[in-house]
Design a protein around this motif. Structure first.
Motif, PDB file in Angstrom:
ATOM      1  N   LYS A  44       2.435   1.684  -6.522  1.00  0.00           N
ATOM      2  CA  LYS A  44       1.481   2.635  -7.088  1.00  0.00           C
ATOM      3  C   LYS A  44       1.100   2.245  -8.507  1.00  0.00           C
ATOM      4  O   LYS A  44       1.926   1.772  -9.278  1.00  0.00           O
ATOM      5  CB  LYS A  44       2.056   4.053  -7.075  1.00  0.00           C
ATOM      6  N   LYS A  45      -0.162   2.475  -8.845  1.00  0.00           N
ATOM      7  CA  LYS A  45      -0.613   2.222 -10.204  1.00  0.00           C
ATOM      8  C   LYS A  45       0.044   3.209 -11.165  1.00  0.00           C
ATOM      9  O   LYS A  45       0.324   4.333 -10.798  1.00  0.00           O
ATOM     10  CB  LYS A  45      -2.130   2.350 -10.299  1.00  0.00           C
ATOM     11  N   LYS A  46       0.243   2.755 -12.376  1.00  0.00           N
ATOM     12  CA  LYS A  46       0.860   3.608 -13.392  1.00  0.00           C
ATOM     13  C   LYS A  46      -0.068   3.781 -14.572  1.00  0.00           C
ATOM     14  O   LYS A  46      -0.909   2.973 -14.841  1.00  0.00           O
ATOM     15  CB  LYS A  46       2.193   3.007 -13.843  1.00  0.00           C
ATOM     16  N   LYS A  94       0.822  -1.211   0.000  1.00  0.00           N
ATOM     17  CA  LYS A  94       0.000   0.000   0.000  1.00  0.00           C
ATOM     18  C   LYS A  94       0.854   1.257   0.000  1.00  0.00           C
ATOM     19  O   LYS A  94       0.538   2.252  -0.663  1.00  0.00           O
ATOM     20  CB  LYS A  94      -0.924   0.015   1.220  1.00  0.00           C
TER      21      LYS A  94
END
Length: 469
Positions: free
Chosen positions: A467-469, A463
């Protein structure tokens, strides 16, 4: 491992060479055949193999270099020349298992290991105490080749309770050194060179390696997310009178899928129609969460053509004991025992007596085991969803498969490398479980056979850093 997943054969064989040569990268970091085939752009993998843009986990070399031993105890031969490592062609493509590699990288980077399927907690005291007592009682010499009588009886009794089938513990039960050896003895004892064997991909990696040793011709059927259902029409098109056997793993590693009653009945009818054997790996049978486990041998007409393989390690959190068994009718048991006799001959004697006590555990033990693992599963699954993974359903085992693509890495190898080095968590790239690694490049596997604190810590790391990209 399901059967145990960590194979140290290559490491133990090559360790002296790795330690001696200052100019040599340790060979136990070489990746499996799948990385050679598609996931490395290093020169080591280029020759005569298809190229790819996939990154290599680490630079490796293909053989041990020639060097001068700086401190030789033999004056007459001060210079020692080491030849390239030798291995039979049927095994040279496999290299060291992914499980060994990832566990070593976990240690190197201080990462939380949610990759390899072994618990980070110990098995029950009543089983361990039984092992200690057996050792004290002098039960320390060779066991009977196919198993200690008490243990064979306990296996037969447990099988009757689970399936309703009455079997002869003397003629139809063979005790092995873990389910991995049961798999090897079954393949080597019943498969001839050139025989066709059908696997469902993704599959536990020892299946293909053992079939390679047996000289089998492997045919593969791909199970696809989200439910990893068996493509029945494809199976019907592949199975034929030339098929010797189908290998089934339910509950299924790595996906957590459980073969449904409908799927098993369809497979059974096809096997009967085409006179095909079934080898079924059921090491996770007590970790079935959302439906009842069905043993293929219990279906009408199937016991006579089925070898059922199982082990103690997963159910009792004692993976290091390596106690397994194969159940089959006498005409198939003969082949299994012939191979077993020349693989290990016999399995640890005191541990067999302790395993006898384990299999006689009350139903409450297995109910508590399931409750405990369902709680662990809930922590990991919800955590992975909160992090941003697409999580696929897992009905059994202690594994969960996810789609890693929301995080922008090009494939499962690159993602697992990033996860270890930058996030501090280990997962297993699933491409190693396919004949064609491209089929698994979007998926990775996590395990929840860890204590709840470890699971929560891993989720928190992801978490915070993933991180989403």
């Amino acid at each position: 491992m399901q059967a145990a997943e960590c194979t140290w054969t290559h490491f133990e064989m090559l360790r002296p060479l790795c330690l001696k040569s200052p100019s040599t990268t340790p060979l136990f970091f070489n990746f499996s055949k799948h990385f050679q085939k598609g996931y490395s752009d290093s020169s080591f993998f280029r020759s005569n193999r298809r190229t790819s843009n996939y990154p290599s986990f680490m630079a490796t070399i293909s053989s041990v270099s020639t060097y001068k031993d700086p401190v030789s105890t033999h004056d007459a031969t001060p210079n020692i020349t080491h030849q390239p490592v030798q291995v039979a062609k049927r095994l040279e493509k496999f290299k060291t298992t992914i499980f060994t590699q990832m566990s070593m990288l976990a240690i190197k980077h201080g990462a939380i290991n949610l990759g390899q399927g072994f618990p980070n907690f110990d098995g029950p005291d009543f089983v361990k105490e039984a092992a200690i007592q057996a050792i004290k009682d002098g039960k320390n010499q060779y066991a009977r080749g196919y198993g200690v009588p008490d243990f064979n009886n306990a296996i037969a009794a447990r099988f009757k309770k689970d399936t309703g089938l009455v079997i002869d513990p003397e003629k139809e039960v063979t005790v092995t050194s873990g389910c991995t050896e049961a798999i090897a003895a079954t393949m080597l004892g019943l498969i001839n060179p050139g025989d066709e064997v059908i696997l469902f991909a993704p599959f536990y990696d020892s299946y293909e390696a053992t079939l390679s040793m047996a000289g089998a011709k492997v045919k593969c059927i791909r199970l696809r997310p989200p439910d990893f259902a068996v493509p029945i029409d494809e199976l019907k098109s592949i199975i034929s009178k030339n098929t010797r056997a189908i290998l089934i793993n339910t509950p299924h590693n790595p996906t957590g899928k459980m073969f449904t009653c409908e799927e098993l009945n369809t497979i059974a009818s096809l096997c009967i129609e085409n006179d095909v054997l079934v080898f079924t790996d059921e090491v996770y049978d007590k970790l079935a969460f959302e439906m009842d486990h069905i043993s293929m041998a219990s279906l009408p007409g199937m016991y006579e053509r089925t070898v059922t393989m199982n082990s103690l390690g997963k159910t009792f959190s004692l993976t290091g004991w390596k106690i397994g068994w194969a159940i089959a009718p006498p005409h198939l048991t003969w082949g299994v025992r012939q191979a077993h006799s020349f693989l290990t001959f016999a399995t640890s004697t005191p541990m067999q007596y302790a395993a006898t006590v384990a299999l006689q555990a009350p139903d409450s033990y297995f109910a508590e085991l399931k409750r405990d693992y369902m709680a662990k599963k809930a922590i990991l699954v919800q955590g992975l969803k909160d992090v941003g993974f697409k999580v696929f359903p897992s009905s059994g085992t202690y594994f969960v498969v996810v789609d890693h693509t929301p995080f922008g890495l090009e494939n499962d190898i690159a993602f697992c490398e990033y996860l270890i080095k930058e996030v501090g968590v280990v997962a297993i790239p699933t491409s190693v479980f396919y004949l064609n690694p491209e089929d698994g490049k979007n998926l990775v596997r996590f395990t929840f056979c860890k204590d709840e604190e470890t699971l929560r810590s891993a989720v928190e790391r992801m978490k915070e850093k993933l991180k989403k990209k």
